[in-house]
Scaffold this motif. Sequence first.
Motif, PDB file in Angstrom:
ATOM      1  N   ARG A  88      31.116   2.004  14.480  1.00 57.27           N
ATOM      2  CA  ARG A  88      31.042   3.436  14.745  1.00 57.27           C
ATOM      3  C   ARG A  88      30.937   3.692  16.246  1.00 57.27           C
ATOM      4  O   ARG A  88      30.529   2.805  17.003  1.00 57.27           O
ATOM      5  CB  ARG A  88      29.835   4.047  14.039  1.00 57.27           C
ATOM      6  N   PRO A  89      31.274   4.901  16.686  1.00 59.79           N
ATOM      7  CA  PRO A  89      31.034   5.257  18.092  1.00 59.79           C
ATOM      8  C   PRO A  89      29.546   5.063  18.424  1.00 59.79           C
ATOM      9  O   PRO A  89      28.669   5.546  17.708  1.00 59.79           O
ATOM     10  CB  PRO A  89      31.441   6.735  18.160  1.00 59.79           C
ATOM     11  N   GLY A  90      29.263   4.353  19.477  1.00 63.60           N
ATOM     12  CA  GLY A  90      27.879   4.027  19.805  1.00 63.60           C
ATOM     13  C   GLY A  90      27.538   2.583  19.509  1.00 63.60           C
ATOM     14  O   GLY A  90      26.483   2.106  19.918  1.00 63.60           O
ATOM     15  N   GLY A  91      28.421   1.871  18.758  1.00 60.44           N
ATOM     16  CA  GLY A  91      28.205   0.443  18.530  1.00 60.44           C
ATOM     17  C   GLY A  91      27.599   0.070  17.199  1.00 60.44           C
ATOM     18  O   GLY A  91      27.477  -1.117  16.884  1.00 60.44           O
ATOM     19  N   ALA A  92      27.188   1.027  16.382  1.00 60.02           N
ATOM     20  CA  ALA A  92      26.596   0.681  15.083  1.00 60.02           C
ATOM     21  C   ALA A  92      27.673   0.116  14.167  1.00 60.02           C
ATOM     22  O   ALA A  92      28.781   0.643  14.071  1.00 60.02           O
ATOM     23  CB  ALA A  92      25.961   1.915  14.441  1.00 60.02           C
ATOM     24  N   ARG A  93      27.335  -0.998  13.448  1.00 54.11           N
ATOM     25  CA  ARG A  93      28.292  -1.651  12.568  1.00 54.11           C
ATOM     26  C   ARG A  93      28.039  -1.254  11.119  1.00 54.11           C
ATOM     27  O   ARG A  93      26.884  -1.085  10.719  1.00 54.11           O
ATOM     28  CB  ARG A  93      28.187  -3.172  12.698  1.00 54.11           C
ATOM     29  N   ALA A  94      29.104  -1.143  10.374  1.00 57.47           N
ATOM     30  CA  ALA A  94      28.991  -0.791   8.953  1.00 57.47           C
ATOM     31  C   ALA A  94      30.011  -1.596   8.167  1.00 57.47           C
ATOM     32  O   ALA A  94      31.128  -1.842   8.626  1.00 57.47           O
ATOM     33  CB  ALA A  94      29.231   0.704   8.746  1.00 57.47           C
ATOM     34  N   ALA A  95      29.615  -2.038   6.959  1.00 56.25           N
ATOM     35  CA  ALA A  95      30.526  -2.720   6.044  1.00 56.25           C
ATOM     36  C   ALA A  95      31.084  -1.695   5.060  1.00 56.25           C
ATOM     37  O   ALA A  95      30.315  -0.952   4.438  1.00 56.25           O
ATOM     38  CB  ALA A  95      29.806  -3.830   5.302  1.00 56.25           C
ATOM     39  N   LEU A  96      32.418  -1.625   4.959  1.00 60.05           N
ATOM     40  CA  LEU A  96      33.060  -0.616   4.123  1.00 60.05           C
ATOM     41  C   LEU A  96      33.952  -1.275   3.073  1.00 60.05           C
ATOM     42  O   LEU A  96      34.579  -2.307   3.336  1.00 60.05           O
ATOM     43  CB  LEU A  96      33.924   0.332   4.976  1.00 60.05           C
ATOM     44  N   THR A  97      34.018  -0.645   1.892  1.00 64.40           N
ATOM     45  CA  THR A  97      35.058  -0.973   0.932  1.00 64.40           C
ATOM     46  C   THR A  97      36.118   0.122   1.017  1.00 64.40           C
ATOM     47  O   THR A  97      35.791   1.308   0.929  1.00 64.40           O
ATOM     48  CB  THR A  97      34.514  -1.051  -0.491  1.00 64.40           C
ATOM     49  N   VAL A  98      37.364  -0.266   1.214  1.00 63.17           N
ATOM     50  CA  VAL A  98      38.449   0.699   1.461  1.00 63.17           C
ATOM     51  C   VAL A  98      39.486   0.555   0.341  1.00 63.17           C
ATOM     52  O   VAL A  98      39.973  -0.543   0.068  1.00 63.17           O
ATOM     53  CB  VAL A  98      39.102   0.452   2.836  1.00 63.17           C
ATOM     54  N   THR A  99      39.824   1.680  -0.301  1.00 60.85           N
ATOM     55  CA  THR A  99      40.825   1.708  -1.366  1.00 60.85           C
ATOM     56  C   THR A  99      41.897   2.736  -1.000  1.00 60.85           C
ATOM     57  O   THR A  99      41.556   3.859  -0.603  1.00 60.85           O
ATOM     58  CB  THR A  99      40.195   2.078  -2.709  1.00 60.85           C
ATOM     59  N   SER A 100      43.147   2.381  -1.098  1.00 62.08           N
ATOM     60  CA  SER A 100      44.251   3.287  -0.743  1.00 62.08           C
ATOM     61  C   SER A 100      45.113   3.570  -1.963  1.00 62.08           C
ATOM     62  O   SER A 100      45.232   2.737  -2.859  1.00 62.08           O
ATOM     63  CB  SER A 100      45.106   2.671   0.366  1.00 62.08           C
ATOM     64  N   SER A 101      45.727   4.760  -1.968  1.00 62.37           N
ATOM     65  CA  SER A 101      46.595   5.143  -3.078  1.00 62.37           C
ATOM     66  C   SER A 101      47.575   6.206  -2.587  1.00 62.37           C
ATOM     67  O   SER A 101      47.299   6.908  -1.605  1.00 62.37           O
ATOM     68  CB  SER A 101      45.772   5.671  -4.245  1.00 62.37           C
TER      69      SER A 101
END
Length: 582
Positions: A88-101
């Motif tokens: 994220r802006p500012g350096g915070a890390r996040a784990a995401l699950t991404v699904t596309s359709s």
Amino acid sequence: MNPADHLHQNILENMRDGVMALDLQGRITLFNPAAAEVLGLDRNQVLGKTFAEVFLAMDEVNDEFNQVVLDAVLQKSVGRRDTVEFIRPGGARAALTVTSSYLRREGDEACGVIVVFSDITQIRTLQEQERENNRQLAKAYGDLEESNTKLTQALKKVQVVRVAATLGIILFFVGLGLYHFQVFSGLKRMTATTEPGPVSGQDAMAVHTLAPQRLAAAISLSGRLQPVEEVVVTAPFEARILENHFIFGQKVQQGDLLLLLDSSELEVKLREARSNQIKARQKYEELLGWDSGTEMAKARRSVERAEFDLETKRRKLEEDELLFSKGLISGDALDRSKNEVESAVTSVISSREDLESTRHKGGPENLNIARMELENAQARLDEVEGQLAQAEIRAPFSGVVIRPSVEDDKKVSLERGSRVQSGASLFALGNLEGLRVMGKVDEVDIGRLSVGQAVRARGDAFPGVILSGHVAHISAQATGGTSHQAPTFDIQITIPELTPEAEQMIRVGMSSDLEIQVHDNPNALLAPLRLVRSVGGRSLVRVATPDGEIEEREVETGMTTLREVEIVSGVQAGDRLAEWER
């Protein structure tokens, strides 16, 4: 905005998952509040801009996230589910699950891509903590197993000492009995010397009279009590554990709820399976009535219009030819009429070909494909419904819950919130209507065993209780065996039923001493070893007949003890055996 659109907008605004929609030019057309919160971006600064302007221009490196979205926009990979890391802006890390359709218009034309992503940072942290806890638990379990091994070795040494002491006591009493026997025999010989009388030749030679007596022999070994039957219960699908209603070693009744699995993910799969089954059924039913369907009707109307147009053009050509012959129209007008007829003929041919192509779509081959797709969709639906019905894991029968015998790296945690994989061994249920004991027998004794032999089991943990069973299985392959240790064979003892008293005292895993009855003859004829002589592979004895004669007789021998041998045939009770001449 109509009520349906307002409802859809309200749903998007209140979703916990981030939703972002892009058109085929990569412009962001939808960005709900959850998306702004998950990615740490201002929603108003994102909407209307292209994906490159917002994400590719960021200083933070989010190549994985960007690549997933770009692949979807470029139609390289849609309908996939990925787990990526986002900074994220500012350096915070996040784990995401991404699904596309795809987003599609009526007519199944793609008009854009929708991307749904969820923040699983906390879940991933919990998974790391769970793996660390599992490693620590496995280490502690290994230390405990090592301690148990050392304790088992110590118990074996104690058992050896106990057996040696028992043998010493037996030998002491045997020696004491021999001593008294010799003293008694000496006194008897002295009495015979002081009181002489008439002795016949037969009485002087007869030294042993055969009389029926019990002869029994047993093999002793030890083992641990286990349920007579063990059923390993596995996870029906991948899920989190919501509830755990047992502890290992607990007795349960048939039908008791033991585990409750989270079925939310499976319910999504169920809805998808039902949707696919409905679509497949509609397609199959459409092909069944294809000849009378809308597609065939449209194709027929197209042929009819083309034929009608051709007929019209031909009549006009006839009229133009008549007018041309009278000089009323020019040759160019006649040529145009001819061209129109040729064009109409081509249209008729094309429409007829379209009719045949449309009719082919409902042919046997496509109908068979639709039927198989329907069967596959129905099978998948039945599978998911069957898995969902097993979300409540109940005891299949009454017994005790025990740990399954699996490798350390395949053991799973059954704590609330733990995640289990489909097919993972959760626990085993032991049937306590009976017991079984696994033991090892030396190669010297294995030939004396046979399936069905009676077994008696005792234990220090259940004094006064004697369990009756039988030999149920004898392994045909030896285990172990070194230059200093003889190989052994695994055997299984089955105790089919327990008395109420035994059920109250016995627990799974208790040690027991086993006595296998390998020989039992209540009417055995035993003769001292010195009276039976082996000559040329035959066993012979000397029998004193009633008329005072001594005859040699061949006999069949059975079991041999330290001082006597069993005579199976050749003599009978009451016969008197004589010493062999030296």
